[in-house]
Motif scaffolding. Structure first.
Motif, PDB file in Angstrom:
ATOM      1  N   UNK A   6       3.720  -6.006   4.124  1.00  0.00           N
ATOM      2  CA  UNK A   6       3.339  -5.454   5.440  1.00  0.00           C
ATOM      3  C   UNK A   6       2.583  -6.537   6.383  1.00  0.00           C
ATOM      4  N   UNK A   7       2.115  -6.219   7.509  1.00  0.00           N
ATOM      5  CA  UNK A   7       1.286  -7.232   8.449  1.00  0.00           C
ATOM      6  C   UNK A   7      -0.055  -6.671   8.577  1.00  0.00           C
ATOM      7  N   UNK A   8      -0.580  -6.225   7.536  1.00  0.00           N
ATOM      8  CA  UNK A   8      -1.855  -5.742   7.353  1.00  0.00           C
ATOM      9  C   UNK A   8      -2.961  -7.039   7.929  1.00  0.00           C
ATOM     10  N   UNK A   9      -3.955  -6.447   8.884  1.00  0.00           N
ATOM     11  CA  UNK A   9      -4.637  -7.506   9.224  1.00  0.00           C
ATOM     12  C   UNK A   9      -5.673  -8.173   8.183  1.00  0.00           C
ATOM     13  N   UNK A  10      -5.447  -9.791   8.040  1.00  0.00           N
ATOM     14  CA  UNK A  10      -6.283 -10.407   7.120  1.00  0.00           C
ATOM     15  C   UNK A  10      -7.414 -11.269   7.675  1.00  0.00           C
ATOM     16  N   UNK A  53     -11.164  -4.553   8.749  1.00  0.00           N
ATOM     17  CA  UNK A  53     -10.429  -3.497   9.260  1.00  0.00           C
ATOM     18  C   UNK A  53     -11.251  -2.068   8.768  1.00  0.00           C
ATOM     19  N   UNK A  54     -11.048  -1.108   9.561  1.00  0.00           N
ATOM     20  CA  UNK A  54     -11.566   0.200   9.200  1.00  0.00           C
ATOM     21  C   UNK A  54     -10.731   1.504   9.061  1.00  0.00           C
ATOM     22  N   UNK A  55      -9.612   1.364   9.517  1.00  0.00           N
ATOM     23  CA  UNK A  55      -8.743   2.429   9.677  1.00  0.00           C
ATOM     24  C   UNK A  55      -7.673   2.500   8.498  1.00  0.00           C
ATOM     25  N   UNK A  56      -7.566   3.722   7.832  1.00  0.00           N
ATOM     26  CA  UNK A  56      -6.543   3.864   6.797  1.00  0.00           C
ATOM     27  C   UNK A  56      -5.215   3.424   6.938  1.00  0.00           C
ATOM     28  N   UNK A  57      -4.480   2.834   6.095  1.00  0.00           N
ATOM     29  CA  UNK A  57      -3.239   2.308   6.072  1.00  0.00           C
ATOM     30  C   UNK A  57      -2.702   2.629   5.110  1.00  0.00           C
ATOM     31  N   UNK A  58      -1.312   3.098   5.253  1.00  0.00           N
ATOM     32  CA  UNK A  58      -0.539   3.681   4.096  1.00  0.00           C
ATOM     33  C   UNK A  58       0.920   2.992   4.255  1.00  0.00           C
ATOM     34  N   UNK A 102      -3.150  -5.765  -0.012  1.00  0.00           N
ATOM     35  CA  UNK A 102      -2.295  -4.682   0.485  1.00  0.00           C
ATOM     36  C   UNK A 102      -1.169  -5.488   1.377  1.00  0.00           C
ATOM     37  N   UNK A 103      -1.193  -6.476   1.769  1.00  0.00           N
ATOM     38  CA  UNK A 103      -0.196  -7.159   2.647  1.00  0.00           C
ATOM     39  C   UNK A 103       0.941  -7.709   1.419  1.00  0.00           C
ATOM     40  N   UNK A 104       0.474  -8.190   0.439  1.00  0.00           N
ATOM     41  CA  UNK A 104       1.185  -8.916  -0.569  1.00  0.00           C
ATOM     42  C   UNK A 104       1.893  -7.722  -1.531  1.00  0.00           C
ATOM     43  N   UNK A 134       0.820   2.733  -1.048  1.00  0.00           N
ATOM     44  CA  UNK A 134      -0.135   2.219  -1.192  1.00  0.00           C
ATOM     45  C   UNK A 134      -1.095   2.401   0.057  1.00  0.00           C
ATOM     46  N   UNK A 135      -2.293   2.883  -0.370  1.00  0.00           N
ATOM     47  CA  UNK A 135      -3.316   3.012   0.869  1.00  0.00           C
ATOM     48  C   UNK A 135      -4.455   2.051   0.740  1.00  0.00           C
TER      49      UNK A 135
END
Length: 449
Positions: free
Chosen positions: A245-249, A256-261, A239-241, A274-275
């Protein structure tokens, strides 16, 4: 200055019954997974006990002999811990506090096992629920987790109250005569009321989310990709790539549990969202599948699924099957998908990577084998996503009079403009666009060729 004392990790013992229909590979994979779940909770696994049986013991999961063996081990470990604490308090590790059972067991089995072993018993479902409870960050996720926890605990409260006997009953009525509801009944009613209250919150949030999703997907030319797959397969890294974005890795299950778009980066035509979705796991509690349906709905409403699979995990085929099963449960099995085998860099040698990639592509035609840490691999996957959404684009020409130049940005945002030319009346755009986009723009401009 002395460093503050580092808190000791809680120590845990893993126990499991291998049923006749479970292979050794599948059994070991499940034990390893439970150990990883324990690690996510910050526990230190100090050992494991297993037993082969045709069925679980109805009284306390294990047979009598195995339960006695575990009890003796715990007592011996406790004696060693006490001695070490006396001889060298700083090196003391503390007692084993938890016994983790690699199945969901009944309330009576759990209580009987606790009474015999003398420490807290957590079955696989409790472990997963606790991880979800700790990691849920948004209000929606916390509410969903609470519903699942309450649904799981209700029958266990009844079992505990039943064992309390007369002490579990409370009096009511005039002068203290007569018996009213038992504590069990009262607690169960409170649980049901709380679940109903939380469900109303969920329904309201889902209605708002559906509205937001409709608005988002209702934008002409907007496409959506959902990342799905087993927990810790690398979805957050991907997702980050893909979105910059700064999605937790984190190398933890259910990090991670919450949906990110987020928008696909670099942006394309049509624009792609992308979600990320919650990871799947073997024997995911049904309450959590239901509670997180709103998260998984991102997969249901997507035009394309990226099924992310850990190529380096020896049990990936089982994980792949689990994901397929959950997707079928929510009705998303008909959504087009690309299988993305991630973490191919678990093999250090380039030749070995190429050989393994060829094997996977032969077995799973159309799959893409990558490392989410490779820019070239991400570029290849990005191109595959763009090509999927561009395959149905049509070439058209749109005339935009000078009086309607405010639509120029809309054309460039929703179309792949191949050529632009102008005359005294306005501008002509030769472009590729989705049929519905071309129709909408033609209607707005009043002219199409």
């Amino acid at each position: 200055m002395l460093n503050p004392e580092k808190p000791r990790a809680q120590r845990a013992l893993i126990v499991a019954v291998q049923l006749d229909n479970v292979s050794d590979v599948e059994f070991e994979s499940s034990l390893t997974e439970l150990a990883e779940l324990a690690k996510t909770l910050g526990m230190e696994v100090v050992g494991q006990f297993t037993q082969k049986r045709s069925s679980f013991d109805s009284t306390a999961y294990f047979g009598v002999g195995k339960r006695e063996e575990i009890r003796q081990f715990l007592e011996s470990d406790q004696a060693d811990a006490d001695k070490l604490a006396r001889d060298n308090p700083q090196a003391a590790s503390g007692p084993i506090e938890f016994v983790l059972v690699d199945h969901e067991i009944s309330p009576s089995q759990s209580l009987n096992l606790e009474n015999e072993l003398g420490c807290e018993v957590m079955d696989r479902t409790v472990v997963i629920l606790e991880i979800f409870h700790r990691n849920a960050s948004s209000h929606a996720a916390r509410v969903q987790v609470e519903i699942a926890r309450l649904s799981y605990m209700a029958p266990r409260l009844r079992e505990a109250a039943k064992r309390a006997g007369p002490l579990g009953r409370q009096r009511s009525g005039t002068g203290g005569r007569g018996t009213g509801q038992s504590r069990s009944q009262t607690d169960s009613q409170k649980v049901r009321d709380r679940i109903a209250e939380l469900q109303k919150e969920i329904d309201a949030m889902e209605a708002r989310r559906d509205t937001q999703r409709s608005r988002r997907l209702g934008k002409t030319g907007l496409a959506q990709v959902a990342l799905v797959g087993y927990t810790n397969a690398g979805k957050s890294t991907l997702m980050r790539a893909l979105t910059d974005s700064k999605a937790l890795v984190a190398n933890k299950l259910f990090a991670t549990l919450d949906t990110k778009v987020r928008s696909l980066h670099p942006e394309s035509v049509p624009q792609v969202l992308v979600s990320d979705t919650v990871g799947f796991i073997k024997n995911l509690p049904h309450g959590l599948v239901a509670s997180f349906k709103s998260t998984l709905d991102e997969a249901l409403s997507a035009s394309l699924l990226l099924h992310v699979i850990d190529a380096g995990d020896p049990g990936f085929e089982m994980q792949l099957a689990v994901t397929d099963k959950v997707l079928a449960e929510i009705g998303a099995d008909s959504v087009p998908r690309i299988r993305v085998f991630n973490k191919i860099d678990y093999l250090d040698d380039a030749a070995a990577q190429a050989e393994r990639s060829a094997e996977l592509q032969e077995k799973y035609p159309g799959c893409i084998v990558i490392s989410a840490r490779s820019k070239d691999d991400i570029a290849e996957l990005h191109q595959a996503i763009v090509e999927f959404f561009q395959k149905d684009l049509i070439e058209t020409e749109i005339f935009l009079p000078w009086s309607a130049q405010e639509l120029r940005g809309d054309i460039y945002a929703s179309c792949d403009v191949l050529e632009e030319r102008a005359d005294t009346e306005g501008a002509f755009f030769r472009c590729r666009a989705a049929p519905e986009v071309a129709a909408r723009l033609s209607e707005l401009t009043g002219d199409a060729c």
